[in-house]
Design an enzyme around this catalytic site. Structure first.
Site, short mmCIF file in Angstrom:
data_model
loop_
_atom_site.label_atom_id
_atom_site.label_comp_id
_atom_site.label_asym_id
_atom_site.label_seq_id
_atom_site.Cartn_x
_atom_site.Cartn_y
_atom_site.Cartn_z
N LYS A 223 21.29 -7.99 -4.72
CA LYS A 223 20.58 -9.21 -5.24
C LYS A 223 21.67 -10.73 -5.02
CE LYS A 223 16.19 -7.09 -6.76
NZ LYS A 223 16.46 -6.13 -7.19
N ASP B 52 23.44 1.22 -12.33
CA ASP B 52 22.62 0.23 -11.24
C ASP B 52 22.65 -1.01 -11.83
OD1 ASP B 52 21.15 -0.90 -9.38
OD2 ASP B 52 19.57 0.84 -9.23
N TYR C 202 13.86 1.48 -11.76
CA TYR C 202 13.59 1.36 -10.37
C TYR C 202 15.16 1.48 -9.38
CZ TYR C 202 12.34 -0.11 -5.47
OH TYR C 202 12.01 -0.39 -4.19
C1 LIG Z 1 16.08 -4.52 -6.14
C2 LIG Z 1 16.61 -3.09 -6.83
C3 LIG Z 1 17.02 -2.18 -6.09
C4 LIG Z 1 16.69 -2.09 -4.83
O1 LIG Z 1 17.24 -3.20 -3.77
P1 LIG Z 1 16.63 -3.46 -2.57
O2 LIG Z 1 17.61 -4.49 -2.00
O3 LIG Z 1 15.35 -3.88 -2.89
O4 LIG Z 1 16.76 -2.09 -1.83
C5 LIG Z 1 17.73 -1.28 -6.65
N1 LIG Z 1 18.12 -1.15 -8.02
C6 LIG Z 1 17.71 -1.95 -8.63
C7 LIG Z 1 17.96 -1.95 -10.36
C8 LIG Z 1 16.93 -3.37 -8.20
O5 LIG Z 1 16.36 -4.13 -9.22
#
Ligand SMILES: *Cc1c(COP(=O)(O)O)cnc(C)c1O
Length: 444
Positions: free
Chosen positions: A276, A244, A149
């Site tokens: 995060k 990511d 994701y």
């Molecule tokens: C949470 C997450 C996102 C998206 O971040 P948001 O602040 O919710 O838009 C993208 N990539 C990874 C790996 C994530 O865990």
């Protein structure tokens, strides 16, 4: 210990109110408890390792806002930094020093990253990194892995089936087929599938994007050599590699997953995304790379990217205080707390005869109720969702708030002290029995 299962009248009343004015009653779908059933808890305050809901019930929190609350809730140093920053204004629309300090902190931690651009969410970070990769390479296609994701970016909301090298089908209504058609979805940890995709399509592929260590299908770390293979194959074909680290960044180690697995013999990923933890619970995220690549961004280069609240002074103060609080002692404590919980969960599940696999990325872990090792999304989907739901609700009734989905990591914090851990440990055997009973009645 509260005994009436799922009795939370104030939370239920709030949920009813919410459903009238907010779709599904929530502002992010997983919060609605759809995959575990029941009603979400409306939290009124949070401190240290605990959440308190509208019914006055306290929970040991193992969600941690999905990662950001690495120091625990309302940490005094972060609170002081936020209050101080807020006292000097909420948003300027001009540059300010906190942005520079946060960027310096990130760059100091993640060696391949020389510059970052700050944004407000992980979604914005991956969306912008993708645009940058397309702008730099002049190519349009992107490879992602099923089960990873990357936020709700149109082109990345394609997970498609498990077929090798399938072109992406939109995973959501409202994503045009044309957006997903530029996305090639491959099974995670499958080097042969990646090589095949590049053999067919290599000259059109701008980038491969991967979770540094996936946490969004449950925790599924890269097999040894997989990240190296991603680096080698992308480089051979002139494509960029986007790591990511929105979830793993500054959580798995000081330098995120890169700090645990890197440096790589084949070279570092080109682009990194963060979110995060680096926002400390406020909206702040980033994407970064060597300066030569970041030079393609406006105002220096042709790739446009902007944000009214990007580098917000209060959010950057929270992120900076949080990162500065992430000392070696904190990382050692996260490892200890996570291991304590996971070991106890394993023995409770074993004791109750529930098959399970616990998988790790640093101190991030998740428990799959399955008898196989999970290396990709198809494996992850063998987890027994009804058994997890039973486990989840038993824990909730006993005052422990797990992620309300079988496909999520569990997050601990520096504030998870012995008292909080003891509460979790005390709840596990009954939860394991509940999972076992559900297993007996519902076929996997
Ligand atoms: C949470 C997450 C996102 C998206 O971040 P948001 O602040 O919710 O838009 C993208 N990539 C990874 C790996 C994530 O865990």
């Amino acid at each position: 210990m509260p005994s009436a299962p799922d009795s939370a009248p104030a939370c239920e009343a709030l949920f009813a109110r919410a459903r009238a004015v907010v779709p599904g009653g929530v502002n992010s779908p997983v919060r609605a408890f759809r995959s575990v059933g029941g009603n979400p808890r409306f939290v009124t305050s949070a401190r240290g390792p605990y959440l308190t809901d509208a019914d006055g019930r306290e929970y040991v929190d193992l969600i941690g806002s999905w990662g950001p609350m690495i120091l625990g809730h309302t940490h005094p140093d972060v609170l002081a930094a936020v209050s101080e920053a807020a006292g000097r204004g909420f948003s300027y629309g001009t540059p300010s020093e906190n942005e520079v300090a946060l960027a310096e902190e990130i760059v100091a931690r993640v060696e391949p990253v020389e510059q970052v651009r700050l944004v407000s969410s992980g979604t914005e970070a991956t969306m912008s990194a993708l645009r940058l990769a397309r702008g730099i390479t002049g190519r349009s296609r992107v490879v992602k892995f099923a089960g990873c994701y990357h936020g709700h970016v149109d082109a990345l909301l394609a997970a498609a089936g498990s077929g090798v090298a399938t072109f992406g089908l939109p995973d959501s209504a409202g994503v045009p087929a044309s957006a997903a058609a530029e996305t090639i979805v491959l099974p995670y940890n499958d080097v042969a599938a990646l090589e095949a995709a590049f053999d067919t399509d290599g000259e059109h592929i701008a980038a491969v994007i991967t979770e540094a260590a996936p946490g969004n299908m449950g925790v599924v770390p890269p097999l040894p050599g997989f990240t190296e293979a991603l680096r080698r194959i992308t480089r051979e074909h002139g494509a960029l590699l986007i790591s990511d680290e929105v979830m793993t960044g500054f959580r798995c180690s000081r330098a995120g997953w890169y700090g645990l697995e890197g440096p790589y013999a084949a070279g570092a990923p080109d682009l990194f995304t963060f979110g995060k933890v680096m926002g400390g619970g406020f909206p702040a995220a980033a994407f970064g790379a060597p300066a030569g690549l970041m030079a393609a961004l406006a105002p220096d280069g042709p790739v446009y990217q902007a944000g009214t609240l990007s580098g917000n002074p209060v959010a950057t103060a929270a992120g900076l205080a949080t990162l500065r609080g992430c000392t070696d002692a904190v990382y050692a404590h996260l490892d200890h707390a996570a291991k304590t919980i996971a070991d106890a969960a394993a023995s409770a599940l074993t004791g109750a005869g529930v098959p399970h696999t616990i998988q790790w990325a640093g101190s991030m872990f998740s428990i799959f109720i399955t008898d196989r090792t999970v290396t990709n999304y198809d494996d992850a989907k063998t987890t027994n969702a009804p058994a997890y739901a039973a486990f989840f609700h038993s824990m909730l009734d006993q005052g422990v708030h797990l992620p309300p989905s079988a496909f999520e990591a569990w997050f601990v914090s520096a504030a998870h002290d012995d008292a909080a851990l003891d509460r979790v440990l005390a709840a596990l055997p009954a939860a394991a029995r509940a999972a076992s009973e559900s297993f007996a009645t519902i076929a996997p």
